[in-house]
Write an enzyme that holds these catalytic residues in place. Structure first.
Site, mmCIF file in Angstrom:
data_model
loop_
_atom_site.group_PDB
_atom_site.id
_atom_site.type_symbol
_atom_site.label_atom_id
_atom_site.label_comp_id
_atom_site.label_asym_id
_atom_site.label_seq_id
_atom_site.Cartn_x
_atom_site.Cartn_y
_atom_site.Cartn_z
ATOM 1 N N TYR A 160 0.817 -1.230 0.000
ATOM 2 C CA TYR A 160 0.000 0.000 0.000
ATOM 3 C C TYR A 160 0.843 1.268 0.000
ATOM 4 O O TYR A 160 0.465 2.263 0.607
ATOM 5 C CB TYR A 160 -0.924 0.019 1.232
ATOM 6 C CG TYR A 160 -1.747 -1.229 1.417
ATOM 7 C CD1 TYR A 160 -2.714 -1.579 0.478
ATOM 8 C CD2 TYR A 160 -1.566 -2.056 2.528
ATOM 9 C CE1 TYR A 160 -3.487 -2.726 0.641
ATOM 10 C CE2 TYR A 160 -2.335 -3.202 2.700
ATOM 11 C CZ TYR A 160 -3.281 -3.525 1.754
ATOM 12 O OH TYR A 160 -4.041 -4.659 1.925
ATOM 13 N N ASP A 207 -17.186 -12.826 7.531
ATOM 14 C CA ASP A 207 -15.739 -12.728 7.428
ATOM 15 C C ASP A 207 -15.219 -12.233 8.785
ATOM 16 O O ASP A 207 -15.217 -11.031 9.064
ATOM 17 C CB ASP A 207 -15.372 -11.769 6.287
ATOM 18 C CG ASP A 207 -13.869 -11.586 6.129
ATOM 19 O OD1 ASP A 207 -13.113 -12.101 6.986
ATOM 20 O OD2 ASP A 207 -13.447 -10.925 5.163
ATOM 21 N N LYS A 241 -5.808 -13.887 10.474
ATOM 22 C CA LYS A 241 -5.148 -12.924 11.378
ATOM 23 C C LYS A 241 -4.708 -13.487 12.738
ATOM 24 O O LYS A 241 -3.573 -13.898 12.861
ATOM 25 C CB LYS A 241 -6.020 -11.674 11.508
ATOM 26 C CG LYS A 241 -6.125 -10.933 10.158
ATOM 27 C CD LYS A 241 -6.037 -9.451 10.254
ATOM 28 C CE LYS A 241 -5.705 -8.800 8.928
ATOM 29 N NZ LYS A 241 -6.844 -8.621 8.010
#
Ligand SMILES: *Cc1c(COP(=O)(O)O)cnc(C)c1O
Length: 422
Positions: free
Chosen positions: A20, A242, A271
């Protein structure tokens, strides 16, 4: 110290491509050499208190001895073996434990190596289950504005259109409807109208339950999930939660859906699954969905199989992480963090330029009118000894659930001070 002096950072800087980042202007990253608990040690000797637990992964703190021991033992025995045709105890045990942890008939675990792929698999299961049953034309997944489900092309298509760069990649992305979350009267009306007109094309609805994380830590009420469940039941749609960000205690309960008392048909987790130790993700489906893939024909089998599927090191870390949820008071720690975040971030409300301060579970958010220069703000925070990564218009804290109260106080104080100075 020594590795820094060897110049690996400056040399490698000419070769790495950062996430990013506009590489033309991106500053040289801080050199990290060691982690422990809630601390990141830098090559120049500075130590930062970590406010984001490495993108929400290290929920037990870095280098938890129980996880390190489990992974080290697994590393000696078998770091990896292919999952096609061979089975190993870490994965089979983990699947059994995850199925036990999940309520209802969420009993079938598909392993992969990243959250994006876990979501891709969820979409594939939802769509192929219908094809296997001979239902054609129901291939769309309804998703929501502000949502984030990953960076692969399949998941970009169900992200917020701006986040997923839908216009830049128009024509290349799959086309899925992305509409407002049904959270108030107008958006509920629009949602119901949309389903009346288009439910026939849909296979599934996907949502990040309670918190749209990467979309800016935006919270919604549990009733929204109940509404989605009711709509999915009414129209016969697969409901995907999710929980890649929200899973494992982040919102105060083990899984976010517990706040709403409704169950999805598919859950994705990643995660914090391995406590931030190594990459692993799972897609957990109901017995009913799994049954749609059973037949005498290979043609109805789920066609997916990542090379590093169910990597034993990741599974060993995840099993050790689940041990810790059983033996250490993670949810009580999340509640204590929540109370402290509420107390210590509240004064930010009075500062100029602050739009909102909100807390849910172990997530604390200070939303500003705007952040002109996130990199400068990040460096100001580093000067105060904390690692926090501002993005969009927010400063947020998602620390390890094991963070000490005085470390958390360092984080909240640093946020107050940089916002006050801005
Ligand atoms: C991070 C995230 C993903 C993507 O996971 P990766 O491992 O980065 O591919 C998907 N969904 C949610 C909700 C996430 O927070």
């Amino acid at each position: 110290m020594t590795s820094f002096e060897q110049g690996w950072l400056e040399e490698g800087w000419r070769h790495v491509w950062l996430p990013y980042a506009q590489m033309q202007t991106a500053p040289l990253p801080l050199a990290a050499v060691r982690t422990a608990g809630s601390k990141i040690h830098l090559a120049d000797g500075r130590v930062l208190v970590d406010g984001i637990a490495s993108w929400w992964t290290s929920c037990h703190g870095y280098n938890h001895p129980h996880i390190i021991a489990a992974v080290t033992a697994q590393l000696q025995d078998m770091p990896h073996v292919m999952f096609g045709g061979l089975g190993h105890e870490p994965a089979y045990r983990l699947a059994t434990r995850l199925a036990k942890l999940m309520p209802g008939t969420l009993n079938r675990v598909f392993f992969s190596d990243s959250g994006s792929v876990a979501v891709e698999v969820a979409m594939k299961i939802a769509v192929q289950a219908r094809l296997n049953r001979g239902e054609r034309g129901r291939t769309k997944v309804l998703a929501f504005l502000g949502g984030y489900h990953g960076d692969t092309f399949g998941t970009m298509a169900i992200c917020d259109p701006e986040e997923g760069m839908h216009s830049l990649f128009a024509g290349l992305l799959q086309e899925h409807p992305v509409i407002a979350l049904p959270r108030d009267a107008p958006s509920i009306a629009a949602f119901e109208l949309f389903l009346e007109e288009h439910a026939g094309n849909l296979a599934a609805i996907i949502v990040e339950p309670l918190v749209q994380g990467a979309g800016g830590m935006v919270f919604h009420a549990p009733e929204v999930l109940q509404r989605l469940r009711a709509a999915a039941d009414h129209y016969g749609l697969t409901l995907i939660f999710d929980e890649i960000f929200t899973g494992f205690g982040r919102t105060g309960t083990m899984f976010a859906f517990e706040h709403a008392g409704v169950l999805p048909d598919i859950v994705t987790l990643s995660k914090a699954l391995t406590g931030g130790t190594s990459p692993l993700a799972v897609t957990i489906a109901t017995d009913e969905l799994f049954a749609a893939f059973l037949s005498d024909s290979a043609g109805t089998a789920l066609q997916h199989g990542p090379t590093f599927m169910a990597n034993p090191l990741g599974c060993a870390a995840a099993n050790a992480g689940l041990d810790l949820f059983e033996t250490e008071p993670r949810l009580a720690q999340a509640a204590a963090i929540s109370a402290q975040l509420s107390r210590e971030l509240a004064p930010c409300r009075e500062l100029p330029g602050v739009r909102d301060v909100r807390v849910l579970g172990a997530i604390g958010v200070v939303q500003l009118e705007r952040i002109e220069n996130p990199a400068a703000l990040r460096m100001a925070l580093v000067e105060k000894g904390v690692w926090v990564r501002p993005f969009r218009d927010i400063l947020y804290l998602t620390p390890a659930l094991t963070i000490a109260a005085d470390e958390l106080a360092v984080l909240t104080r640093a946020i107050f001070e940089v916002v006050a100075a801005a």
